[in-house]
Design a protein around this motif. Structure first.
Motif, PDB file in Angstrom:
ATOM      1  N   VAL A 222       0.817  -1.216   0.000  1.00  0.00           N
ATOM      2  CA  VAL A 222       0.000   0.000   0.000  1.00  0.00           C
ATOM      3  C   VAL A 222       0.847   1.262   0.000  1.00  0.00           C
ATOM      4  N   SER A 223       2.137   1.138  -0.197  1.00  0.00           N
ATOM      5  CA  SER A 223       2.995   2.317  -0.237  1.00  0.00           C
ATOM      6  C   SER A 223       3.786   2.331  -1.537  1.00  0.00           C
ATOM      7  N   ASP A 224       4.475   3.440  -1.762  1.00  0.00           N
ATOM      8  CA  ASP A 224       5.288   3.543  -2.969  1.00  0.00           C
ATOM      9  C   ASP A 224       6.770   3.632  -2.607  1.00  0.00           C
ATOM     10  N   SER A 225       7.163   2.928  -1.554  1.00  0.00           N
ATOM     11  CA  SER A 225       8.551   2.984  -1.115  1.00  0.00           C
ATOM     12  C   SER A 225       9.456   2.217  -2.066  1.00  0.00           C
ATOM     13  N   GLU A 226      10.708   2.667  -2.150  1.00  0.00           N
ATOM     14  CA  GLU A 226      11.704   2.018  -3.004  1.00  0.00           C
ATOM     15  C   GLU A 226      12.586   1.142  -2.135  1.00  0.00           C
ATOM     16  N   VAL A 227      12.788  -0.076  -2.561  1.00  0.00           N
ATOM     17  CA  VAL A 227      13.625  -1.011  -1.813  1.00  0.00           C
ATOM     18  C   VAL A 227      14.600  -1.674  -2.782  1.00  0.00           C
TER      19      VAL A 227
ATOM     20  N   ASP B  61      12.524 -11.606  -2.776  1.00  0.00           N
ATOM     21  CA  ASP B  61      11.462 -10.708  -3.219  1.00  0.00           C
ATOM     22  C   ASP B  61      10.808 -11.157  -4.523  1.00  0.00           C
ATOM     23  N   GLN B  62      11.378 -12.156  -5.171  1.00  0.00           N
ATOM     24  CA  GLN B  62      10.805 -12.627  -6.435  1.00  0.00           C
ATOM     25  C   GLN B  62       9.456 -13.258  -6.157  1.00  0.00           C
ATOM     26  N   ASP B  63       8.418 -12.667  -6.709  1.00  0.00           N
ATOM     27  CA  ASP B  63       7.064 -13.149  -6.446  1.00  0.00           C
ATOM     28  C   ASP B  63       6.089 -12.326  -7.281  1.00  0.00           C
ATOM     29  N   GLN B  64       4.813 -12.469  -6.960  1.00  0.00           N
ATOM     30  CA  GLN B  64       3.776 -11.670  -7.602  1.00  0.00           C
ATOM     31  C   GLN B  64       3.280 -10.633  -6.599  1.00  0.00           C
ATOM     32  N   TYR B  65       3.007  -9.413  -7.100  1.00  0.00           N
ATOM     33  CA  TYR B  65       2.575  -8.319  -6.242  1.00  0.00           C
ATOM     34  C   TYR B  65       1.369  -7.623  -6.851  1.00  0.00           C
ATOM     35  N   ARG B  66       0.556  -7.061  -5.970  1.00  0.00           N
ATOM     36  CA  ARG B  66      -0.510  -6.161  -6.396  1.00  0.00           C
ATOM     37  C   ARG B  66      -0.807  -5.223  -5.234  1.00  0.00           C
ATOM     38  N   CYS B  67      -1.596  -4.202  -5.511  1.00  0.00           N
ATOM     39  CA  CYS B  67      -1.886  -3.232  -4.459  1.00  0.00           C
ATOM     40  C   CYS B  67      -3.354  -2.836  -4.508  1.00  0.00           C
ATOM     41  N   ARG B  68      -3.767  -2.145  -3.474  1.00  0.00           N
ATOM     42  CA  ARG B  68      -5.106  -1.546  -3.430  1.00  0.00           C
ATOM     43  C   ARG B  68      -5.023  -0.330  -2.513  1.00  0.00           C
ATOM     44  N   GLY B  69      -5.934   0.576  -2.708  1.00  0.00           N
ATOM     45  CA  GLY B  69      -5.952   1.795  -1.903  1.00  0.00           C
ATOM     46  C   GLY B  69      -6.947   1.684  -0.757  1.00  0.00           C
ATOM     47  N   GLU B  70      -6.611   2.298   0.343  1.00  0.00           N
ATOM     48  CA  GLU B  70      -7.500   2.373   1.497  1.00  0.00           C
ATOM     49  C   GLU B  70      -7.532   3.810   1.993  1.00  0.00           C
ATOM     50  N   ARG B  71      -8.664   4.218   2.563  1.00  0.00           N
ATOM     51  CA  ARG B  71      -8.769   5.569   3.099  1.00  0.00           C
ATOM     52  C   ARG B  71      -8.790   5.498   4.619  1.00  0.00           C
TER      53      ARG B  71
ATOM     54  N   ASN C 171      -9.764   5.845   8.329  1.00  0.00           N
ATOM     55  CA  ASN C 171     -11.045   5.817   9.058  1.00  0.00           C
ATOM     56  C   ASN C 171     -12.229   5.385   8.208  1.00  0.00           C
ATOM     57  N   ARG C 172     -11.994   4.608   7.168  1.00  0.00           N
ATOM     58  CA  ARG C 172     -13.069   4.107   6.324  1.00  0.00           C
ATOM     59  C   ARG C 172     -12.879   2.602   6.170  1.00  0.00           C
ATOM     60  N   PRO C 173     -13.941   1.846   6.204  1.00  0.00           N
ATOM     61  CA  PRO C 173     -13.816   0.389   6.090  1.00  0.00           C
ATOM     62  C   PRO C 173     -13.675  -0.114   4.656  1.00  0.00           C
ATOM     63  N   THR C 174     -13.760   0.768   3.676  1.00  0.00           N
ATOM     64  CA  THR C 174     -13.720   0.310   2.283  1.00  0.00           C
ATOM     65  C   THR C 174     -12.332   0.471   1.681  1.00  0.00           C
ATOM     66  N   SER C 175     -12.091  -0.293   0.639  1.00  0.00           N
ATOM     67  CA  SER C 175     -10.838  -0.155  -0.099  1.00  0.00           C
ATOM     68  C   SER C 175     -11.150  -0.223  -1.589  1.00  0.00           C
ATOM     69  N   SER C 176     -10.199   0.186  -2.392  1.00  0.00           N
ATOM     70  CA  SER C 176     -10.390   0.176  -3.846  1.00  0.00           C
ATOM     71  C   SER C 176     -10.359  -1.250  -4.373  1.00  0.00           C
ATOM     72  N   GLN C 177     -10.684  -1.376  -5.642  1.00  0.00           N
ATOM     73  CA  GLN C 177     -10.494  -2.648  -6.318  1.00  0.00           C
ATOM     74  C   GLN C 177      -8.985  -2.886  -6.394  1.00  0.00           C
ATOM     75  N   PRO C 178      -8.553  -4.128  -6.350  1.00  0.00           N
ATOM     76  CA  PRO C 178      -7.110  -4.389  -6.432  1.00  0.00           C
ATOM     77  C   PRO C 178      -6.565  -4.092  -7.826  1.00  0.00           C
ATOM     78  N   SER C 179      -5.284  -3.754  -7.867  1.00  0.00           N
ATOM     79  CA  SER C 179      -4.604  -3.546  -9.145  1.00  0.00           C
ATOM     80  C   SER C 179      -4.425  -4.894  -9.840  1.00  0.00           C
ATOM     81  N   THR C 180      -3.965  -4.829 -11.053  1.00  0.00           N
ATOM     82  CA  THR C 180      -3.569  -6.072 -11.711  1.00  0.00           C
ATOM     83  C   THR C 180      -2.300  -6.586 -11.043  1.00  0.00           C
TER      84      THR C 180
END
Length: 85
Positions: free
Chosen positions: A9-14, A20-30, A32-41
């Motif tokens: 959920v962050s855009d940090s550089e590592v 670390d070789q694997d599959q990754y995806r992200c989603r946004g959260e706001r 104090n809100r219980p909802t989150s965005s649809q996941p990325s590809t």
């Protein structure tokens, strides 16, 4: 074949490491809100070891005497976008 998907959920550089070789995806959260965005590809991160440089000398005979020409060649096979030092 099952694959593991990591959520980020962050855009940090590592620095990438073998583990670390694997599959990754992200989603946004706001906040104090219980909802989150649809996941990325899903994206696949492939991590490979650094290639090894090869140094060759021409002519191949030794010793080389004062005044003779010598060519040193540094290269990395399979990759073409490297600078040499």
């Amino acid at each position: 074949m099952e694959s593991c998907v990591h959520w980020r959920v962050s855009d940090s550089e590592v620095s990438a490491a073998d583990q670390d070789q694997d599959q990754y995806r992200c989603r946004g959260e706001r906040d104090n809100r219980p909802t989150s965005s649809q996941p990325s590809t899903t994206v696949t991160l492939t991590v490979k070891a650094l290639p090894t440089a090869t140094l060759t000398v021409e002519p191949k005979w030794s010793p080389v005497f004062t005044g003779e020409s010598v060519t040193l060649k540094c290269e990395i096979e399979t990759y073409s976008d490297w600078r040499y030092q």
